[in-house]
Design a protein around this motif. Structure first.
Motif, PDB file in Angstrom:
ATOM      1  N   ASP A  73       8.714  -8.585  18.552  1.00  0.00           N
ATOM      2  CA  ASP A  73       8.557  -8.603  17.096  1.00  0.00           C
ATOM      3  C   ASP A  73       7.544  -7.551  16.659  1.00  0.00           C
ATOM      4  O   ASP A  73       6.599  -7.219  17.390  1.00  0.00           O
ATOM      5  N   TYR A  74       7.704  -7.049  15.432  1.00  0.00           N
ATOM      6  CA  TYR A  74       6.715  -6.187  14.790  1.00  0.00           C
ATOM      7  C   TYR A  74       5.925  -7.060  13.807  1.00  0.00           C
ATOM      8  O   TYR A  74       6.512  -7.695  12.930  1.00  0.00           O
ATOM      9  N   LEU A  75       4.610  -7.070  13.955  1.00  0.00           N
ATOM     10  CA  LEU A  75       3.754  -7.874  13.084  1.00  0.00           C
ATOM     11  C   LEU A  75       2.938  -6.955  12.195  1.00  0.00           C
ATOM     12  O   LEU A  75       2.380  -5.945  12.660  1.00  0.00           O
ATOM     13  N   TYR A  76       2.819  -7.322  10.895  1.00  0.00           N
ATOM     14  CA  TYR A  76       2.121  -6.488   9.915  1.00  0.00           C
ATOM     15  C   TYR A  76       1.068  -7.317   9.171  1.00  0.00           C
ATOM     16  O   TYR A  76       1.337  -8.441   8.753  1.00  0.00           O
ATOM     17  N   TRP A  77      -0.101  -6.706   9.000  1.00  0.00           N
ATOM     18  CA  TRP A  77      -1.156  -7.254   8.144  1.00  0.00           C
ATOM     19  C   TRP A  77      -1.672  -6.126   7.255  1.00  0.00           C
ATOM     20  O   TRP A  77      -1.440  -4.946   7.525  1.00  0.00           O
ATOM     21  N   VAL A  78      -2.392  -6.471   6.194  1.00  0.00           N
ATOM     22  CA  VAL A  78      -2.954  -5.465   5.304  1.00  0.00           C
ATOM     23  C   VAL A  78      -4.335  -5.916   4.852  1.00  0.00           C
ATOM     24  O   VAL A  78      -4.557  -7.097   4.589  1.00  0.00           O
ATOM     25  N   PHE A  79      -5.288  -4.974   4.781  1.00  0.00           N
ATOM     26  CA  PHE A  79      -6.644  -5.265   4.324  1.00  0.00           C
ATOM     27  C   PHE A  79      -7.150  -4.101   3.473  1.00  0.00           C
ATOM     28  O   PHE A  79      -6.644  -2.972   3.593  1.00  0.00           O
ATOM     29  N   PRO A  80      -8.142  -4.320   2.594  1.00  0.00           N
ATOM     30  CA  PRO A  80      -8.668  -3.240   1.758  1.00  0.00           C
ATOM     31  C   PRO A  80      -9.839  -2.527   2.434  1.00  0.00           C
ATOM     32  O   PRO A  80     -10.648  -3.147   3.132  1.00  0.00           O
ATOM     33  N   ALA A  81      -9.943  -1.227   2.205  1.00  0.00           N
ATOM     34  CA  ALA A  81     -11.087  -0.439   2.666  1.00  0.00           C
ATOM     35  C   ALA A  81     -11.517   0.474   1.530  1.00  0.00           C
ATOM     36  O   ALA A  81     -10.673   1.090   0.870  1.00  0.00           O
ATOM     37  N   ASP A  82     -12.832   0.574   1.302  1.00  0.00           N
ATOM     38  CA  ASP A  82     -13.339   1.293   0.139  1.00  0.00           C
ATOM     39  C   ASP A  82     -14.078   2.559   0.557  1.00  0.00           C
ATOM     40  O   ASP A  82     -14.341   2.798   1.740  1.00  0.00           O
ATOM     41  N   THR A  83     -14.442   3.347  -0.438  1.00  0.00           N
ATOM     42  CA  THR A  83     -15.136   4.609  -0.217  1.00  0.00           C
ATOM     43  C   THR A  83     -16.412   4.407   0.597  1.00  0.00           C
ATOM     44  O   THR A  83     -17.189   3.488   0.330  1.00  0.00           O
ATOM     45  N   VAL A 223      -3.878  -3.849  -8.065  1.00  0.00           N
ATOM     46  CA  VAL A 223      -5.144  -3.233  -7.671  1.00  0.00           C
ATOM     47  C   VAL A 223      -6.207  -4.293  -7.415  1.00  0.00           C
ATOM     48  O   VAL A 223      -6.898  -4.284  -6.402  1.00  0.00           O
ATOM     49  N   GLU A 224      -6.335  -5.241  -8.342  1.00  0.00           N
ATOM     50  CA  GLU A 224      -7.364  -6.267  -8.193  1.00  0.00           C
ATOM     51  C   GLU A 224      -6.989  -7.286  -7.127  1.00  0.00           C
ATOM     52  O   GLU A 224      -7.848  -7.812  -6.435  1.00  0.00           O
ATOM     53  N   ALA A 225      -5.702  -7.565  -6.994  1.00  0.00           N
ATOM     54  CA  ALA A 225      -5.277  -8.532  -5.987  1.00  0.00           C
ATOM     55  C   ALA A 225      -5.588  -8.046  -4.587  1.00  0.00           C
ATOM     56  O   ALA A 225      -5.873  -8.840  -3.690  1.00  0.00           O
TER      57      ALA A 225
END
Length: 275
Positions: A73-83, A223-225
């Motif tokens: 399986d291919y597993l995907y996650w996402v997280f925010p990173a800032d300047t 954007v905020e979410a």
């Protein structure tokens, strides 16, 4: 004496101003801590993963995301990173019992930005082979520092969403479909003004968001979410402002000291009156 006092004041002011900012501006800790909460305990994240970019499970830096899946399986996650952040992504894969496996397996993590451009790792074990007897495999990828903006032809990391993809790239055919457990997390080292730029993006690179949404401040917006826990920095602040202020103060103090020395050396010596 006045000259000595002026120079002493300049040295003390410089030490007081430089002391608190020198460490965060140039320190390059080998073990980064979660942004905005140094030393904070890891909190629980999502307990499942997506199977595509569109269905990626969201988590924040400092959290641990987990999932159970089948080999292949291919597993995907996402997280925010800032300047100013330099994210380090880690992944741990717990494998089935060695008696149920037929050979070694190779696992890999890849990190993509909000434009789905694969970001190279500065260092870390991005791909690793686990022996047949190994109970688990550990992976890591440290990205380049996130910049506030870049030219269109450049592929520097920019503020926004970052996708993590985990999969097995080499495994005996008989082991495909066997269950495994994955644990993924991300933390950042704050790099600050050392990597600051002179511009900013109109909006962070968050899929599903538009510049108009960000400008209008519509809530809830994509954007905020997908924003970090303390919101987007917008890129206007960096510790370069502090260094500019410190340089101005030290320059003024140096000018006062130089003026005092010049004025003192230019005075005519007093001749004692004749008896």
């Amino acid at each position: 004496m006045r000259t000595v006092r002026a120079l002493s004041a300049a040295l003390l002011a410089g030490a007081g101003l430089l002391g608190p900012v020198a460490v965060p501006a140039f320190a390059d800790s080998a073990t980064p801590t979660p942004s905005g909460s140094a030393g904070a305990a890891e909190s629980a994240g999502p307990t499942e993963a997506g199977t595509t970019f569109r269905t990626a499970a969201a988590f924040r830096q400092g959290q641990q995301a987990t999932a159970e899946a089948s080999a292949g399986d291919y597993l995907y996650w996402v997280f925010p990173a800032d300047t100013g952040q330099r994210p380090t992504v880690t992944a741990s894969v717990t494998l089935p019992e060695s008696t149920a496996r037929h050979g070694s397996s190779t696992w890999r993590i890849d990190v993509y930005d909000g434009l789905r451009r694969r970001q190279p790792c500065m260092y870390g074990m991005q791909s690793k082979t686990a022996a047949k007897e190994a109970p688990a495999v550990e992976l890591s990828c440290t990205l380049r520092p996130v910049r506030p903006w870049a030219d269109t032809w450049d592929e520097d990391p920019l503020p926004g969403s970052y996708y993590v993809r985990l999969t097995v790239t080499g495994i005996p055919e008989d082991d495909l479909g066997q269950p495994f457990t994955a644990r993924v997390g991300a933390v950042s080292a704050e790099k600050g003004g050392a990597y600051a730029g002179d511009g900013t993006l109109a909006a962070p690179l968050v899929p599903g968001a538009t510049t108009e949404d960000a400008a209008a401040g519509d809530a809830p917006s994509a954007v905020e979410a997908r924003a970090p826990e303390d919101g987007w920095s917008s890129g206007w602040w960096s510790d370069r402002w502090v260094w500019t202020a410190v340089g101005g103060v030290l320059g003024a103090l140096a000018g006062i000291g130089g003026y005092s020395l010049t004025r003192g050396s230019g005075r005519p010596s007093r001749v004692p009156p004749a008896v």
